[in-house]
Design an enzyme around this catalytic site. Structure first.
Site, short mmCIF file in Angstrom:
data_model
loop_
_atom_site.label_atom_id
_atom_site.label_comp_id
_atom_site.label_asym_id
_atom_site.label_seq_id
_atom_site.Cartn_x
_atom_site.Cartn_y
_atom_site.Cartn_z
N ASP A 105 129.36 11.19 -46.94
CA ASP A 105 129.59 9.84 -46.40
C ASP A 105 129.63 8.77 -47.48
OD1 ASP A 105 129.66 10.89 -43.82
OD2 ASP A 105 127.52 10.60 -43.50
N GLN A 106 130.07 9.13 -48.67
CA GLN A 106 130.15 8.15 -49.76
C GLN A 106 131.57 7.99 -50.30
OE1 GLN A 106 127.03 8.43 -52.81
NE2 GLN A 106 125.84 9.72 -51.43
#
Length: 326
Positions: A228-229
């Site tokens: 999720d980056q």
């Protein structure tokens, strides 16, 4: 001057010395100029992505593919070449688990001719959403075991069989391994139910409730090997009512998840977005469309938010006090 023809070459395999030199030497010998090169290693898996100018190369496309295939066999790595005009219609694979709202929105857009791509295959780690794929005439494959653990070798075989250009994660509730991410770097889009970078990982709506936020939201982003980056493409937000349950947050967020994923997929397919130093940027023509109220992209909240946002006070120069009589 001739126009550039930027072709993408991806090399994935076990990390070893000499890989970069062997590939770049082959390209140099055929008059191919390297415009951009990026490489990474994760869990002893090597990935190199190059964008090269093949406009004036001293070989044919077929010969270059064959030469790179032979080199890959010699080095024990997977080499893939994507020319800019390999096909007119691009192909999208949708990965799903059990939630149908994002898949159905993509299917509706494709059926209405509103996607500029073909939804070629739906791949699940559970069989639950096969009826949705069947309703829209799209092949469905279940690559999960009874516990939903996916067979990523089978997943990669399917992506190659369907010759996929883009992978859309429509609430696919599994983390993709480097073996998949590296092969489709910059071509996997995920939707996450929070305003990243806040609340990454599992149970984002519950995290938002427990944090007591007044505004929650959803994010579409490119997938990287860091959970999720990846670079953020678009976001939507909504108000959180007093005493809202996790279920209320889901009910408010799910329509926005479907909307923001579709927006991100459209942006990617139109080649209107670029990634620079971990951030996405609209290309010039797309930025002009964004400012067009009749048809531009909506990366965040609509213009109503701009109108409601005050423009003063802000920090400015402060006058020095003066001394003396009036």
């Amino acid at each position: 001057m001739s126009q550039r023809e930027l072709t993408e070459i991806t090399v994935v395999g076990d990390d070893d010395t000499g890989l970069v030199a062997r590939v770049t030497s082959l390209l140099f010998e055929r008059g191919i100029n390297i415009e951009d090169l990026d490489q990474a290693v994760r869990d002893d898996l090597f990935r190199m992505t190059m964008r090269v100018d093949t406009a004036e190369m001293e070989t044919t496309r077929e010969a270059l593919r064959d030469d790179l295939d032979d080199l890959g066999d010699d080095l024990g790595v997977d080499v893939r070449v994507r020319f800019p005009a390999d096909r007119e219609t691009r192909r999208v694979a949708v990965l799903v688990t059990k939630e149908s709202h994002c898949l159905r929105r993509l299917c509706e857009a494709a059926a209405a001719g509103d996607l500029d791509a073909e939804l070629s295959v739906v791949i699940g780690n559970h069989p639950d959403l096969q009826p949705v794929a069947t309703e829209y005439g799209i092949p469905f494959h279940d690559v999960g075991d009874p516990d939903g653990n996916p067979d990523e070798d089978e997943l990669l075989d399917l992506l190659e069989r369907y010759d996929v250009d883009l992978v859309a994660l429509a609430r696919y509730m599994r983390i993709l391994g480097p073996n998949v991410v590296f092969r489709y770097e910059g071509r996997i889009i995920n939707v996450h139910p929070s305003l990243l970078p806040a609340f990454p990982g599992a149970k984002a709506y519950r995290q938002a409730k427990e944090a007591g936020v007044r505004i929650a939201g959803v994010t579409a982003h490119y997938v990287t090997t860091d959970l999720d980056q990846g670079p953020i493409i678009a976001q939507r937000a909504f108000n959180v009512p007093d005493g809202a349950s996790v279920e209320t947050l889901k009910e408010r967020g799910q329509p926005l998840e479907a909307e923001v994923l579709l927006e991100a997929v459209r942006l990617h397919l139109a080649d209107d977005i670029a990634v620079h130093r971990g951030r996405t940027e609209l290309r010039d023509d797309a930025a002009e469309e964004r400012d067009d109220p009749d048809g531009g992209y909506r990366l965040g909240m609509g213009p109503e938010l701009d109108r409601a946002t005050p423009d003063e006070p802000t920090d400015g120069p402060v006058a020095r006090p003066t001394s003396g009589d009036d």
